[in-house]
Each structure stands twice: as structure tokens, then as C-alpha cells.
Enzyme design. Structure first.
Site, PDB file in Angstrom:
ATOM      1  N   HIS A  79       1.003  -1.349   0.082  1.00 44.75           N
ATOM      2  CA  HIS A  79      -0.052   0.078  -0.079  1.00 44.75           C
ATOM      3  C   HIS A  79       0.828   1.368  -0.037  1.00 44.75           C
ATOM      4  O   HIS A  79       0.758   2.010   0.995  1.00 44.75           O
ATOM      5  CB  HIS A  79      -0.849   0.070   1.147  1.00 44.75           C
ATOM      6  N   ASP A 121      -7.170   1.135   3.701  1.00 43.32           N
ATOM      7  CA  ASP A 121      -6.047   0.703   3.617  1.00 43.32           C
ATOM      8  C   ASP A 121      -5.324   1.710   2.737  1.00 43.32           C
ATOM      9  O   ASP A 121      -3.856   1.606   2.870  1.00 43.32           O
ATOM     10  CB  ASP A 121      -5.763  -0.745   3.210  1.00 43.32           C
TER      11      ASP A 121
END
Length: 351
Positions: free
Chosen positions: A96, A270
Site C-alpha cells: 500500500h 488501507d
């Protein structure tokens, strides 16, 4: 190739990157898999199960990493874990990068490491196969979470999600018709809720209607979303833009127009979140209230379903692990375009 697995050390993370079944496939292909002792405990996989699958047990994370050429993880590696990696090592994980600390990229560069982001491995048709595996679980999880948040004892509106004779069901708005959104909409519809789903891509909406005929769909524009959110009992944000932060499709003003006791579940947290009022929470303290609206914004909340999440991730990662282990990372990237799209750094350099 030597492949390493270590225990996930994120708070409340009960997942493990590779299950014994996946390890057996790797070992039968001639590769050596080193598993940190206790790595699978949270997912109820024991060291003897890994041994029977053909793994070798390492007695510290440092040993498992030190023996590996390829490390499989779920959460992004910590600074300590990166410092145990030999130059040229390959690390597969969910990075991420859009919300990662700049120091992570610097360390990957300094140590000449190859980082492959599971969440950005992308097929030619745009599908994200490894991310989809975990997103489908996340989507399903949102519905029982929503049912709990709507209870009076949770500060919710006291509404039964699916209704009952003479009692109307809750209205659930799903933003995004990808893997997570589809799973959320399907699960909510099966529970009896009224479900409205929005996306900018008509093809995804068509796909959702084919699989969940009870869902009402609409093209995502600001006015349509504002109207739907104002009338919603639950809003599930499942917007994903691969590799970047998603847009705030629900603004602060929209949240302030929601009914008191309604709930927001931001699956996209996220990557930074798709609802303006969202901020990351934890499994220990999963919610906060803004203007009477309960927000659930736990990154990686599939960590609380350790076994199912581990099975899904391991199965999805397996073909890419086999390709890398068979050909070496640079040849694998040349042979497999979808794997190439997942490369965050190659020997420390951004592609």
C-alpha cells in the site's frame, strides 16, 4: 529457491502468508521453505503441520529471513525485518505504497531489495487477483459488522438489517462494484437488506446486476451519491484505484446529512479511505462517532479472520511464487506482465 515465511507482527494480526497446503506445493516443486516457529499459530496452523508439508522450521524471524531468497508476507515489512534482508532479496507483501512511510522506499533502495506489492499485481483485464482474494473476504465481513453497528446497544439506529414482516429492512449503500463491493452487496442482499450500489464503470454495474439481481445500481455522480448517502442506514466504501489513494466520494458535508445512528464502513482505509471523515482505527478500538454517525475504519480487518484470510492469500500468491522460484525474479517479471505490474522496487530501484 529458498522461500521464507515469518509471523505477522501487526497488532491483532492472526494471518500467515502461506498455509501448509501452499508450502507442500512449493516443496514438491523442489523449493525449500523456511517457516518461523509459531508463524501459523494465529491461523491455527502448527509447526508439525508445516513439517509434514515439507517445510524447515526456523527459530527466529532473523533466521527465516537470513535463509531466504524470497520472503512471503502479508503486512508490509518492518524496519527490523528489512535490515535482516540480504541485498538482492525479493519480498512479496501488501505494501500500500500510497500511504506508506517514505522511509520504507528509502530502505528498500539502500538495501537493493526487490519489493512486489501483492495489491498491485494486475492482469491484462485490470483484475487484481491477489487483492481480490482478500477483498472478497473483507466485503463479506462488512455485513455482520454493519448489523452489529446498527444495534441500539452499539449506538446505532436499532434497525434489523434484513427487516421482518411489516418491518422495513435497512438501506445499505455500497460505493464501488469491484471485488469487495460485489461481495458486500451480495451478502447484504442475501440478508434481506435493501442495497444500492454505485460505480463509475457501467461494466462493473452490469456484472453486479447479473450476479446480484436484487441490488439497485446507479452510476456514481456527486448528486446521486449525496442523495443515497442521506437516506442510508449503512454506507460501505469500497472504492479502489490501484496504487494510489482513492478519491473522497463521500464528503464531510454528505456525512453530516446522514441520519443519527447510521454507520459508515470504509474498506478503502488501507489506501487512505474514500470517505472524507474516515481515519484509521484498530481491531481493539474499531469505531468512532462523527456527528452521530459511527465510523468503522480498521485497516486490514481481515486479520481477525486469520485462517480464512490466510487460505485466500496463500492460494492467490502461489502461482507468482512458483514463477519467481522457477525462473528467478528478473526472468519472471519478463515472462509475466501481471507480476511486472506489481513491482514496487527492482533491486532497490523504482521501475
Amino acid at each position: 529457491m529458498n522461500i521464507g515465511i515469518i509471523r505477522e507482527r501487526g497488532a491483532f494480526d492472526r494471518r500467515v502468508a502461506l498455509t501448509p497446503a501452499v508450502v507442500r506445493r512449493l516443496a514438491s516443486a523442489g523449493h525449500t521453505v523456511w517457516v518461523e516457529t509459531g508463524a501459523g499459530d494465529g491461523a491455527m496452523y502448527t509447526d508439525p503441520e508445516y513439517l509434514r508439508a515439507g517445510a524447515q522450521i526456523a527459530y527466529s524471524p532473523e533466521e527465516a529471513i537470513g535463509r531466504a531468497e524470497l520472503l512471503a508476507k502479508i503486512g508490509r515489512p518492518t524496519s527490523a525485518e528489512l535490515n535482516w534482508c540480504a541485498p538482492g532479496m525479493v519480498l512479496m507483501a501488501f505494501y500500500h505504497m500510497a500511504v506508506a512511510d517514505r522511509g520504507l522506499v528509502d530502505t528498500l533502495a539502500e538495501r537493493s531489495l526487490t519489493a512486489i506489492g501483492c495489491e498491485v499485481i494486475q492482469q491484462d483485464d485490470g483484475r487484481l487477483p491477489v487483492l481480490a482474494a482478500i477483498s472478497e473476504i473483507a466485503g463479506q465481513m462488512t455485513v455482520p459488522i454493519a448489523a452489529h453497528l446498527l444495534r441500539s446497544s452499539s449506538g446505532g439506529r436499532g434497525i434489523l438489517l434484513g427487516g421482518t414482516p411489516g418491518v422495513p429492512p435497512a438501506c445499505v449503500v455500497v460505493l464501488g462494484a469491484g471485488a469487495a463491493g460485489l461481495a458486500a452487496a451480495r451478502t447484504a442482499a442475501r440478508s434481506g437488506a435493501r442495497v444500492l450500489a454505485f460505480d463509475r464503470d457501467p461494466r462493473k454495474l452490469r456484472h453486479m446486476m447479473e450476479h446480484v439481481p436484487a441490488v439497485e445500481t446507479g452510476l456514481a455522480d456527486e448528486d446521486a451519491i449525496a442523495e443515497a448517502v442521506a437516506g442510508a442506514d449503512v454506507v460501505i466504501g469500497a472504492i479502489l484505484v490501484a496504487g494510489t489513494r482513492p478519491p473522497h466520494v463521500v464528503t464531510r458535508a454528505m456525512v453530516e446529512q446522514m441520519k443519527k445512528g447510521s454507520a459508515v464502513i470504509d474498506v478503502a482505509i488501507d489506501q487512505g479511505g474514500c470517505i472524507e471523515t474516515s481515519r484509521p482505527t484498530t481491531i481493539a478500538e474499531p469505531t468512532f462517532v462523527y456527528k452521530g454517525v459511527t465510523h468503522f475504519c480498521v485497516p486490514n480487518f481481515t486479520a481477525d479472520l486469520g485462517r480464512s484470510a490466510s487460505v485466500a492469500v496463500g492460494q492467490a500468491m502461489l502461482p507468482y511464487l512458483l514463477t519467481i522460484a522457477r525462473h528467478g525474479v528478473e526472468s519472471a517479471i519478463q515472462k509475466c506482465p501481471e507480476l511486472a505490474r506489481g513491482v514496487c522496487t527492482l533491486r532497490g530501484r523504482r521501475p
